[in-house]
Enzyme design. Structure first.
Site, short mmCIF file in Angstrom:
data_model
loop_
_atom_site.label_atom_id
_atom_site.label_comp_id
_atom_site.label_asym_id
_atom_site.label_seq_id
_atom_site.Cartn_x
_atom_site.Cartn_y
_atom_site.Cartn_z
N LYS A 191 3.43 -10.22 -20.08
CA LYS A 191 3.40 -10.58 -18.66
C LYS A 191 3.71 -9.29 -17.90
O LYS A 191 4.68 -9.21 -17.11
CB LYS A 191 4.44 -11.69 -18.40
N ASP A 247 6.52 -18.49 -29.22
CA ASP A 247 6.98 -19.86 -29.47
C ASP A 247 5.98 -20.85 -28.86
O ASP A 247 5.53 -21.80 -29.49
CB ASP A 247 8.37 -20.02 -28.82
N ASP A 251 2.55 -22.93 -30.80
CA ASP A 251 2.47 -24.40 -30.76
C ASP A 251 1.13 -24.85 -30.17
O ASP A 251 0.53 -25.82 -30.64
CB ASP A 251 3.61 -24.99 -29.92
#
Ligand code: NAD
Length: 356
Positions: A191, A247, A251
């Site tokens: 980011k 993380d 997923d």
């Protein structure tokens, strides 16, 4: 006959379905041991909710010691409603964090792919999945916001994202090494338009990239990556990113493959040791029913054989056995279509063993 390879493996069953799926994974490991003439010494180690009940902590010192003394750790899953109070001082997940820290595992390696016979299980349109989906997410595991300074001040709270150049360099190298044996393209996700830590991330990945001129690096902002993963997942091969973005994105990637019951993972440090586990949790809703999908844990065994022991042929034999059982139409409930019959944990494990 002398054994070709002898290894010590620490086995943590944990809680919930952990007990059932590990049992099938061990049967597969024993089949490989027998067929390829290896010697795998297993030490069963207590960790998670079951350890809290017995010892008052999720990972007793002696359990960590047993894991440190092993060549690799095979883990089922930990946790469950009994220990789920978020305000509790002792929680099963602490065992996971302590184990990863204790073994200095800074890299989490998560393959996510669509097995051709299961293409219909993906929530994405067939036209998107047909283009192919086979990615590896390399997530930094021991730094970033999950380990930075956090606290409360009056009516506010804070968490800190913190990375050093050395931490970024070592995870980037893991990703470049993996990419070198695949399609030679890496997406580095950050980011950098907002976060200083991401700007350091991008600079450092670019610096490491100079050592791997054959590999193309594509920098992508995390919000765009989250969108691109569902728009056209075939554009990704190896993704490298920090702890929190990894993380979430891993997923998301796992969902594209259809079922979290299919996905394995590895947590590795500098040497050959590693922790191998399915990406899913202890699934308390189906624990003890004998219907959990053991494939993620069985594929974790394959990852362990390949990444920690260099037994590529044996790992491949497991992957092929899984593929052929799926091709023959066998499904556990989580991957079965609406009107399809399903088989149980035991049966799936046995079928895979028989194919090796
Ligand atoms: P979960 O992964 O356990 O379950 C989510 C859903 O997926 C459930 O419906 C479950 O039945 C299903 N599922 C998961 N694995 C499956 C399998 N192998 N076969 C078929 N279906 C499967 O996640 P959750 O419900 O959020 O968490 C349950 C417990 O697990 C919590 O206590 C959580 O803290 C813990 N947890 C542990 C780990 C770990 O040990 N690494 C990871 C995540 C969650």
């Amino acid at each position: 006959m002398t054994k070709i390879m002898s290894k010590n493996i620490a086995v943590i069953k944990g809680d919930g379905i952990g007990v059932e799926i590990i049992s099938e994974a061990i049967n597969v490991l024993k089949k490989v041991e027998q067929k390829y003439n290896h010697n795998f010494n297993l030490t069963y180690v207590e960790m998670g909710g079951c350890a809290i009940d017995k010892y008052g902590v999720a990972l007793p010192d002696f359990s960590l010691e047993q894991c440190k003394n092993a060549d690799a750790v095979l883990l089922g899953s930990v946790g469950g409603p009994k220990w789920d109070d978020p305000t509790a001082k002792v929680r099963p997940e602490q065992g996971l964090l302590q184990l990863r820290a204790g073994l200095e595992c800074f890299a989490n390696i998560r393959p996510a792919k669509v097995y051709a016979p299961l293409a219909a299980a993906s929530p994405l349109k067939e036209s998107i999945i047909q283009k192919g989906f086979d990615v590896i997410v390399v997530r930094e595991l021991t730094g970033g916001i999950y380990f930075g300074k956090s606290g409360r001040e009056g009516d506010s709270a804070f968490d800190t994202e913190h990375y050093s150049i050395a931490e970024i360099e070592r995870i980037a190298k893991v990703a470049f090494e993996i990419a070198a044996n695949r399609k030679k393209v890496i997406h580095s996700i950050d980011k950098a338009n907002v976060l200083e830590s991401s700007r350091l991330w991008r600079e450092t990945v670019q610096k490491i990239a100079k050592q791997y001129p054959q590999i193309q690096v594509i920098n992508m902002l995390v919000d765009n990556a989250a969108m691109q993963l569902v728009r056209d997942p075939s554009q990704f091969d190896v993704i490298v990113t920090n702890n929190i973005f990894g993380d979430i994105l891993s997923d998301e990637a796992s969902q594209i493959s259809g079922s979290i019951g299919m996905l394995a993972s590895a947590s590795k440090g500098e040497g050959s040791k590693g922790i191998y586990e399915p990406i899913h949790g202890s699934a308390p809703d189906i624990a003890g029913k004998g219907i959990a999908n053991p494939i993620a844990t069985i594929l974790s065994v394959a990852m362990m054989l390949e990444l920690s022991f260099g037994l590529i042929q044996e790992a491949d034999a497991i992957d092929k056995a899984v593929n052929s059982v799926l091709e023959e139409g066998y499904r556990t409930a989580d991957i079965a279509a609406k009107n399809e019959n399903s088989i149980g944990t035991r049966e799936m494990g046995q079928l895979i063993c028989d194919k090796i």
